[in-house]
Design an enzyme around this catalytic site. Structure first.
Site, short mmCIF file in Angstrom:
data_model
loop_
_atom_site.label_atom_id
_atom_site.label_comp_id
_atom_site.label_asym_id
_atom_site.label_seq_id
_atom_site.Cartn_x
_atom_site.Cartn_y
_atom_site.Cartn_z
N CYS A 126 -4.87 8.19 9.88
CA CYS A 126 -5.16 7.56 11.16
C CYS A 126 -4.80 8.48 12.33
CB CYS A 126 -4.38 6.25 11.31
SG CYS A 126 -5.05 4.88 10.35
N ASP A 153 4.27 -0.35 12.44
CA ASP A 153 2.99 -0.81 11.89
C ASP A 153 2.70 -2.27 12.20
OD1 ASP A 153 2.17 1.59 10.88
OD2 ASP A 153 2.76 1.19 8.82
N ARG A 211 2.43 13.68 13.95
CA ARG A 211 3.18 13.39 12.72
C ARG A 211 3.34 14.66 11.89
NH1 ARG A 211 0.85 8.00 10.04
NH2 ARG A 211 -1.15 9.05 10.18
N LYS A 227 0.82 -1.21 0.00
CA LYS A 227 0.00 0.00 0.00
C LYS A 227 0.86 1.26 0.00
CE LYS A 227 -1.87 1.60 3.89
NZ LYS A 227 -1.80 3.06 4.13
N ASN A 228 1.78 1.36 0.96
CA ASN A 228 2.56 2.59 1.10
C ASN A 228 3.43 2.85 -0.12
OD1 ASN A 228 1.48 3.03 3.63
ND2 ASN A 228 3.15 2.03 4.72
N ARG A 276 -8.71 0.37 4.21
CA ARG A 276 -7.63 1.26 3.79
C ARG A 276 -6.34 0.48 3.53
NH1 ARG A 276 -5.80 4.55 7.64
NH2 ARG A 276 -4.61 5.51 5.98
#
Length: 419
Positions: A118, A306, A123, A22-23, A398
């Site tokens: 999220c 994660d 951040r 995904k990232n 997501r």
């Protein structure tokens, strides 16, 4: 609103195909803005985050063709019609902020909303902005938007912390800057190296990606390319935890140990057996209780933040007390109170959680607070007595493609219900 119902499962057996990262995919999609020729991405995960970023790119004038049921995206930024990334879209997905570097790199101007995503801490984007300023950009913050403009020049950019997003934003901007940019204390994640590999395939001049120092020599233009999205190491690690909780043996197709070496070391220290096969990584639970293992999250190649929630769920059943220290994000223990509702013995003090293993958990209605917390509760429910109901599971869409189908495929008793 959908919810997921989990009943005691196991032992698990079978294979789970791991999707594209995904990232990585999201950052490669942003990179399409750097060229007026098409960028074609294969092995694309079919996730709501990909759909959200597609919506943003299309608002900027990118044309997107979807092939192979969405597993291939052809992105053409031939004629950009806007340099404004609007709040209504960016607030849904933090990775949207990574259109900033490509936009200013190609057009010399960008207006990008401050990001959402999220709820796992502030951040801040300071590192992104300071990096662009070092390259000569004029940067202003107004009404929740970043206004950036200027003719970028090569510079030395050193990050106080190896931020993945900042490294990637600056690298994309530097590709089209005049002169050479040296990025020090750069992120070393496989996602960042994969982005550099894609940019190189498009004609960029980049050295050192995957190390602490990246050298980017600016070029006048980039051309089109076709690039495959790498395996999602977080999805890989998530499914590796499943037999650690429910027992049995699962082979994660497409997985390689180099993507998760530190994580694999901790899994083996807990007592699991991990084998590299021709098809992927096989994880086997030997039976009995696992051992408590201490974990400290760290930038790659350290233990991924994660995967902290998933590992905590597994430690709830281990023999002894484990200490999990979170060093990347604040507010990343929001799954702990939900696990405690299920009978877990967890004490959170600041950025440290002490988890004392128990014989069993009890099913309870629980609330998903973010993407990784959501899946940790589902994993825990696979070894809990009774029926665990996980609410607010839209977070899962997501980052996990067909999660219920994949878990059911190896024997998990998991069902998604719609109201």
């Amino acid at each position: 609103m959908d919810r997921i119902v989990v009943k005691r499962s196991g032992p698990l057996s079978g294979q789970i195909p791991i999707a594209g990262a995904k990232n990585t995919c999201l950052k490669l999609m942003c990179a399409s803005l750097l060229s007026d020729e098409p960028l074609t991405l294969t092995n694309v995960p079919r996730l709501s985050d990909v759909a959200t970023l597609s919506e943003l790119l299309e608002s900027l004038g990118v044309q997107i063709g979807r092939l192979d049921e969405g597993r291939t995206l052809a992105l053409s930024a031939t004629d950009l019609t806007s340099h404004l990334a609007h709040y209504d879209i960016v607030r849904k997905l933090r990775a949207s902020f990574n259109v900033l570097g490509p936009l200013i790199g190609r057009t010399g101007e960008a207006i990008v909303s401050l990001p959402g995503g999220c709820a796992i801490g502030a951040r801040a984007v300071d590192f992104h902005l300071e990096g662009l300023k070092a390259m000569g950009a004029k940067v202003d913050l107004k009404d929740g938007y970043v206004y950036a403009s200027g003719d970028l020049k090569g510079a030395e950019v050193e990050f106080p912390f190896p931020s993945v997003g900042a490294t990637e934003n600056v690298m994309c901007a530097a590709v089209r800057a005049r002169g050479t940019t040296v990025i020090k204390n750069a992120a070393r994640e496989p996602d960042t190296k994969a982005l550099a590999d894609c940019l190189i395939a498009m004609g960029a001049d980049i050295e050192g990606a995957g190390t602490e120092q990246i050298v980017v020599r600016g070029v006048d233009r980039l051309h089109g390319a076709t690039h495959r999205v790498i395996t999602d190491r977080i999805e890989l690690g998530t499914y590796m935890v499943a037999p650690g909780i429910a027992g049995g043996e699962v082979e994660c197709l497409g997985g390689t140990r180099d993507l998760l070496a530190a994580f694999c070391d901790k899994m083996e220290a807990a007592g699991l057996e991990i084998t590299q096969t021709d098809a992927g990584l096989k994880v086997r639970h030997p039976g009995g209780r696992l051992k408590a293992v201490d974990v400290t999250t760290a930038p790659f190649p350290g233990f991924p933040t994660d995967l902290q929630a998933q590992f905590m769920a597994m430690m709830c059943f281990a023999e002894g007390t484990s200490t999990l220290e979170e060093t990347i994000f604040e507010n990343r223990f929001m799954h702990a109170p939900e696990l405690i509702r299920m009978g877990a013995n967890i004490d959170v003090q600041g950025n440290t959680a002490r988890v004392t293993g128990v014989d069993h958990l009890r099913a309870a209605p629980v609330m998903a607070t973010d993407l990784r917390a959501s899946v940790s509760l589902i994993l825990a429910g696979m070894a809990a007595e009774g029926e665990t109901i996980v609410n607010r599971v839209y977070h899962l869409d997501r980052g996990y493609e067909h999660l219920v189908r994949k878990l059911r495929g190896v024997g998990a008793n998991v069902e998604r219900l719609s109201e």
